[in-house]
Scaffold this active site. Sequence first.
Site, PDB file in Angstrom:
ATOM      1  N   ASP A 343       0.860  -1.174   0.000  1.00  0.00           N
ATOM      2  CA  ASP A 343       0.000   0.000   0.000  1.00  0.00           C
ATOM      3  C   ASP A 343       0.902   1.231   0.000  1.00  0.00           C
ATOM      4  OD1 ASP A 343      -2.303   1.710   0.484  1.00  0.00           O
ATOM      5  OD2 ASP A 343      -1.595   1.813   2.549  1.00  0.00           O
ATOM      6  N   ASP A 560      -1.872  -0.844   5.955  1.00  0.00           N
ATOM      7  CA  ASP A 560      -2.112  -0.307   7.297  1.00  0.00           C
ATOM      8  C   ASP A 560      -3.540   0.101   7.559  1.00  0.00           C
ATOM      9  OD1 ASP A 560      -1.901   1.998   5.540  1.00  0.00           O
ATOM     10  OD2 ASP A 560      -1.857   3.198   7.365  1.00  0.00           O
ATOM     11  N   ASP A 564      -7.233  -1.651   3.420  1.00  0.00           N
ATOM     12  CA  ASP A 564      -6.295  -2.720   3.069  1.00  0.00           C
ATOM     13  C   ASP A 564      -6.700  -4.067   3.651  1.00  0.00           C
ATOM     14  OD1 ASP A 564      -4.513  -0.928   1.771  1.00  0.00           O
ATOM     15  OD2 ASP A 564      -3.717  -0.318   3.715  1.00  0.00           O
TER      16      ASP A 564
END
Length: 674
Positions: A343, A560, A564
Amino acid sequence: MAAELRTLPAPGTGSASPGPDRPPWRSGMWSLPEVRWAAAATGLFALGGISQLVGAPPWLWWGLYLACYAAGGWEPGWAGLRALREKTLDVDLLMVVAAIGAAAIGQVFDGALLIVIFATSGALEAVATKRTEDSVRSLLDVAPERATRVTADGEETVEAAALRVGEVIVVRPGERIGADGQVIAGAGEVDQASITGESLPVDKQPGDEVFAGTLNGTGVLRVRVTRPAADTVIARIVAMVQQAGATKARTQLFIEKVEQRYSVVMVAATCALFVLPLLWGETLQDSLLRAMTFMIVASPCAVVLATMPPLLAAIATAGRHGVLVKSAVVMEQLGTVTQVAFDKTGTLTEGCPHLTGVHVLPGADLDERRLLALAAAAEEGSEHPLGRAVVQAARDAGSPALGAEEFGSVPGRGVRARVDGRLVEVGSPAHLLGGAEAGGAGAGGAARLPDGTNGPAHRLVDELQEGGHTAVLVRLDGAPAGVLALADRVRPGAAGALTQLRDLTEAAPVLLTGDNAPAAGRLAAQVGITDVRAGLLPAGKVDAVRELQDRGARVALVGDGVNDAPALATAHVGIAMGRAGSDLALDAADAIITRDEIAAVPAVIALARRARRVVVANLVIAGAFIAVLVAWDLFGDLPLPLGVAGHEGSTVIVGLNGLRLLRGAAWRGAAGTG
């Protein structure tokens, strides 16, 4: 022993608080019977061992060991009996039988140790499953239970679940949006990091889409509902995490893949060694002794210890260096990772904007220091993340503090104040350069400004936005004076860690982000990523992970945020950043980087690969001992004490070999390899 997540209600379709007859969601781990029975078994085993060592009467430590059998073995034994009804030989039942067989020939300590190992394993799995359930339930609180619906007679407060497609709701500053929909009136900044992962609030104008559970900023929005409560983006996140978590809960250590066949062969051989000699005239005692000796030497104690100690030692070593790996299964899976996806916001970056440049426009009668001081004075009263970043940058630069008067703000457009007698406006270039109809630039967005006057400002803003920066215009007394460039900052060591991962896995890392393409491209160029997939909602990240897996990759995803979580649960291994990670991301992930050090990712993967190599070596040692002892018992006359000694000796050897990974040199070597 794997357990699936129970079905949970979609956001808005049920109460988010426990009823009077239902315990709180986040009750302690002691609420789990598996944990209580495993703790009881471990305690009884410890007491039995102490009693045996100090020379207590045999009846005492035998009684404690047998109580350990009952506490830790009744549940897997009962589960194994139920499995037999379905014509499946459960390895847990085999372990209970082997433990009972060990006690039958006097080796009660060995059997109790086996019971403790399996009871503890089951308890850890139950805890992991419960935490995932709790985190999914807590996600239901993100979407508000109530919303303000606009009616012909005014406004009314209703349950969010009662909203229908086409109805209009009003969302005031500081409220969470009650449904997925489209803005039809008003303007404001919406923090939708929980859905898209964007680090900055996004300007919303009529026609823009908004999501349930996201936080409205300073403006008043009227939103037309476009999806029912059960089909919102946040509801689909809940469903995806549940589905992926239930699927991954069935993943097993690779040694368990052969348990069924091994169990069947071992039981059949034990029965044959007991029955056939009786048919040939051997005494019952001799036949039983041979069969029990076979069960002891062939029992997979050494195989279990060949697998678990290296993985548990690697878990302990990783934990001391800031990586929490949740189970031995996860550590084994980390060793098989072939590609890593990241990410962007909060993972490769720090997750908050920083001033990266101050640009004075031609003709403005001031320098960069003065421009920054004026902008910071105007932004002093602002709560917007960009405004706070400007103020902080001015403080760090030592700019003089200037007083501001007549402060005002317009949601989605910027702020204005009078500083040292001059009117200072700081805000969206699209608005301040006369292009309000073009829409706000958003968080790092690339809204194009209309051609016309203000040519230098127009070109500079476009250049910054195309480079992935957020451009903020400063206007003095109605004339453009400068442009501030802001961007999220890359975590220290990110580029080096990605290079290590590329060398370790022999595959290029991938960037999966909900942020816009220019911002993602700028970050990718800084850290050396070439495969960039931007603008992804949570379902898009899941699809991207599955696409990589369909190509044969074993994907580790590092993220995080709530957005996600479904992809973390879907990936071969999910790794969460611990400090800023959401509760759902931390619980959906298989491993957590507690210190947010990106360099720990290649290190823990390298450590897991070393642990797998030690496991393979241990299996060879354990298999060799079992083969020799079994052959001796089948074709010779293996004395029981010698069989027990060989069995225990192999167990000790593989255990000590695995514990080598507890040394600090193991992590240093893994970090160097990574």
